[in-house]
Design an enzyme around this catalytic site. Structure first.
Site, PDB file in Angstrom:
ATOM      1  N   ASP A 127      -7.969  -5.291  -0.484  1.00 48.01           N
ATOM      2  CA  ASP A 127      -8.514  -6.154  -1.542  1.00 48.01           C
ATOM      3  C   ASP A 127      -8.277  -7.637  -1.289  1.00 48.01           C
ATOM      4  OD1 ASP A 127      -9.611  -4.266  -3.389  1.00 48.01           O
ATOM      5  OD2 ASP A 127      -7.567  -3.572  -3.660  1.00 48.01           O
TER       6      ASP A 127
ATOM      7  N   HIS B 145       0.855  -1.195   0.000  1.00 49.18           N
ATOM      8  CA  HIS B 145       0.000   0.000   0.000  1.00 49.18           C
ATOM      9  C   HIS B 145       0.876   1.225   0.000  1.00 49.18           C
ATOM     10  CE1 HIS B 145      -3.078   2.893   1.147  1.00 49.18           C
ATOM     11  NE2 HIS B 145      -3.935   1.990   0.688  1.00 49.18           N
TER      12      HIS B 145
HETATM   13  N1  COA Z   1       3.978  -7.697  -4.844  1.00 51.52           N
HETATM   14  C1  COA Z   1       5.305  -7.771  -4.905  1.00 51.52           C
HETATM   15  N2  COA Z   1       6.112  -6.744  -4.630  1.00 51.52           N
HETATM   16  C2  COA Z   1       5.534  -5.576  -4.304  1.00 51.52           C
HETATM   17  C3  COA Z   1       4.143  -5.428  -4.216  1.00 51.52           C
HETATM   18  C4  COA Z   1       3.352  -6.544  -4.503  1.00 51.52           C
HETATM   19  N3  COA Z   1       2.033  -6.487  -4.428  1.00 51.52           N
HETATM   20  N4  COA Z   1       3.858  -4.161  -3.836  1.00 51.52           N
HETATM   21  C5  COA Z   1       5.022  -3.539  -3.700  1.00 51.52           C
HETATM   22  N5  COA Z   1       6.030  -4.397  -3.973  1.00 51.52           N
HETATM   23  C6  COA Z   1       7.443  -4.133  -3.905  1.00 51.52           C
HETATM   24  C7  COA Z   1       7.967  -3.407  -5.122  1.00 51.52           C
HETATM   25  O1  COA Z   1       8.335  -4.276  -6.153  1.00 51.52           O
HETATM   26  C8  COA Z   1       9.127  -2.696  -4.501  1.00 51.52           C
HETATM   27  O2  COA Z   1      10.159  -3.656  -4.277  1.00 51.52           O
HETATM   28  P1  COA Z   1      11.686  -3.339  -4.535  1.00 51.52           P
HETATM   29  O3  COA Z   1      11.988  -2.195  -3.626  1.00 51.52           O
HETATM   30  O4  COA Z   1      12.365  -4.605  -4.215  1.00 51.52           O
HETATM   31  O5  COA Z   1      11.747  -2.955  -5.995  1.00 51.52           O
HETATM   32  C9  COA Z   1       8.628  -2.285  -3.131  1.00 51.52           C
HETATM   33  O6  COA Z   1       7.650  -3.255  -2.788  1.00 51.52           O
HETATM   34  C10 COA Z   1       8.006  -0.902  -3.080  1.00 51.52           C
HETATM   35  O7  COA Z   1       6.985  -0.823  -4.063  1.00 51.52           O
HETATM   36  P2  COA Z   1       6.433   0.503  -4.730  1.00 51.52           P
HETATM   37  O8  COA Z   1       6.217   0.236  -6.169  1.00 51.52           O
HETATM   38  O9  COA Z   1       7.298   1.678  -4.369  1.00 51.52           O
HETATM   39  O10 COA Z   1       5.088   0.681  -3.996  1.00 51.52           O
HETATM   40  P3  COA Z   1       3.937   1.664  -4.453  1.00 51.52           P
HETATM   41  O11 COA Z   1       3.646   2.557  -3.337  1.00 51.52           O
HETATM   42  O12 COA Z   1       4.209   2.321  -5.747  1.00 51.52           O
HETATM   43  O13 COA Z   1       2.801   0.628  -4.737  1.00 51.52           O
HETATM   44  C11 COA Z   1       0.826  -0.520  -4.817  1.00 51.52           C
HETATM   45  C12 COA Z   1       1.627   0.519  -4.052  1.00 51.52           C
HETATM   46  C13 COA Z   1      -0.511  -0.724  -4.113  1.00 51.52           C
HETATM   47  C14 COA Z   1       0.575  -0.007  -6.232  1.00 51.52           C
HETATM   48  C15 COA Z   1       1.628  -1.832  -4.868  1.00 51.52           C
HETATM   49  O14 COA Z   1       1.879  -2.284  -3.567  1.00 51.52           O
HETATM   50  C16 COA Z   1       0.962  -2.897  -5.721  1.00 51.52           C
HETATM   51  O15 COA Z   1       1.150  -2.926  -6.934  1.00 51.52           O
HETATM   52  N6  COA Z   1       0.167  -3.817  -5.088  1.00 51.52           N
HETATM   53  C17 COA Z   1      -0.530  -4.831  -5.824  1.00 51.52           C
HETATM   54  C18 COA Z   1      -1.870  -4.313  -6.342  1.00 51.52           C
HETATM   55  C19 COA Z   1      -2.848  -4.115  -5.231  1.00 51.52           C
HETATM   56  O16 COA Z   1      -3.040  -4.959  -4.368  1.00 51.52           O
HETATM   57  N7  COA Z   1      -3.525  -2.967  -5.278  1.00 51.52           N
HETATM   58  C20 COA Z   1      -4.556  -2.620  -4.317  1.00 51.52           C
HETATM   59  C21 COA Z   1      -4.106  -1.489  -3.464  1.00 51.52           C
HETATM   60  S1  COA Z   1      -5.242  -1.160  -2.154  1.00 51.52           S
END
Ligand code: COA
Length: 379
Positions: free
Chosen positions: A310, A259
């Site tokens: 979710d 998140h």
């Molecule tokens: N699965 C695997 N790795 C994940 C991840 C996930 N669901 N969410 C974050 N990460 C990892 C990233 O790859 C990154 O790893 P690294 O530092 O080794 O490269 C690290 O965690 C930080 O991620 P980041 O992209 O900076 O987080 P964000 O703030 O941009 O992303 C989300 C937030 C929600 C977009 C992201 O966590 C995600 O894509 N989740 C899956 C989709 C989801 O469940 N969405 C509903 C949100 S309520």
């Protein structure tokens, strides 16, 4: 300085919901009320009232609000016609945004954005979205329409219209709590989209269409549907860790985890949804909760990530027998209260949202007339 993804940027003032981390614990409040208390004691109707009007209703106010919503549930014949004409394979989120747009075209007061008319539109959308979802599902399944039942509450009536029978108390309560937990979440992507549209003084239907389109993406509301697809692929609890490791090795995202704001702390909604999913799985004898727990353990062990809203909502919907492609529309059915509250707040204290971009393209190129351009070989 550029903030990719607007991370941490304060884009507007809002008094609707507070998302914070205090003493290492995540906090979510709607209008100052803790989400755990609302989940345990409120109803979706009461929460929607709170979000829209800023105060908990009195008994009389709540009764009047519930009655108004009941009166607004039925769809105009034109919308039912639209649902009948859309291809049955259309994703229900596409159906929802199309139907909301159509509702806008039928509202002679669509352009007015004053408080009274905005509240009227908000109530109408809160009341009609469940009917749009349920009617489309029955039409595409070749079933007769089940019209809204005024004796039933918001969540209960939705399940009744969807399935054709009054749900058990535990089922309607579970959906009601799920809707409360999804009702608002500060400046999440879809609410932000709604507020950007509202900041141009676009009409409420246009703002909600923008929000609905944004919610559909798998990084936002689309995650719950993907979570269920993952559970199906895993199929048995002992395969969860192997699945997670394979995904992480390929550097793929595991849906339902991570998140932007709750980093390293448990999303308070997840705590409530996990309890709900656990209770329901027991009653319904469902295997999905067990699989979910194994996935959560493995993702925490190998990537240190926690489940988000979710993740367990997918288990809840599966236990309620809801088809997977209705998971995002149900998210919208809850979030509409927050979207409309934010749109009204934006109208009331507006400043056009117009950020800047840091330009990285070519500069000062000389225009070449079409007749003098050479063909690119790679085309
Ligand atoms: N699965 C695997 N790795 C994940 C991840 C996930 N669901 N969410 C974050 N990460 C990892 C990233 O790859 C990154 O790893 P690294 O530092 O080794 O490269 C690290 O965690 C930080 O991620 P980041 O992209 O900076 O987080 P964000 O703030 O941009 O992303 C989300 C937030 C929600 C977009 C992201 O966590 C995600 O894509 N989740 C899956 C989709 C989801 O469940 N969405 C509903 C949100 S309520």
């Amino acid at each position: 300085m550029i903030k990719e993804g607007l991370e941490g940027v304060l884009a507007c003032k809002s008094s609707i919901s507070r998302v914070d981390v205090e003493d290492g614990k995540a906090v979510l409040e709607y209008r100052g009320y803790d989400i755990h208390e609302l989940a345990r004691h409120s109803t979706y109707e009461e929460t929607a009232y709170l979000l829209l009007f800023g105060e908990l209703p009195s008994k009389r106010e709540l009764k009047a609000f519930e009655e108004e919503l009941k009166d607004l549930r039925e769809l105009p014949a034109q919308i039912i016609g639209l649902l009948t004409h859309l291809p049955p394979f259309t994703h229900p989120m596409v159906v929802l945004r199309t139907a909301i747009s159509y509702l806008g075209s039928m509202d002679m007061e669509r352009h007015f954005i004053d408080y009274e008319r905005s509240i009227r539109k908000a109530k109408s959308l809160i009341a009609k979205i469940p009917t749009i979802i349920a009617y489309f599902h029955r039409i595409r399944s070749g079933l007769n329409l089940i019209h809204p039942n005024p004796d039933l509450g918001h969540a209960e009536n939705f399940l009744y219209m969807l399935k054709g029978e009054v749900p058990e108390k535990i089922e309607s309560k579970a959906l009601d709590v799920d809707l409360i937990l999804h009702a608002d979440h500060e400046l999440n992507a879809s609410t932000f989209a709604a507020r950007v549209a509202a900041s141009t003084l676009a009409d409420m239907y246009a703002c909600v269409v923008a929000a609905t389109g944004t919610l559909m993406g798998p990084l936002h509301g689309g995650a719950a549907q993907k979570v269920m697809e993952m559970f199906r692929e895993i199929a048995v609890p002992w395969r969860a860790e192997e699945y997670v490791l394979r995904k992480l090795e390929r550097r793929e995202r595991i849906m339902g985890f991570g998140h932007r704001v709750y980093r390293g702390v448990m999303d308070p909604r997840t705590i409530e949804l996990r309890n709900l999913a656990k209770r329901l799985a027991k009653v319904k004898d469902s295997k999905w909760f067990e699989i979910a727990e194994e996935v959560a353990k493995a993702v925490y062990k190998h990537k240190n990530l926690l489940p988000n809203v979710d993740f367990y909502s997918a288990c809840v919907y599966a236990c309620l027998g809801i088809p997977e492609d209705l998971y995002i529309p149900i998210f919208a059915m809850g979030r509409i209260a927050g979207w409309t509250a934010h749109i009204i707040e934006q109208y009331t204290n507006n400043r056009l949202m117009r950020p800047r971009a840091f330009y990285t393209g070519e500069r000062k190129r000389k225009y070449v007339p079409l007749s003098s351009r050479t063909e690119r070989l790679d085309l």
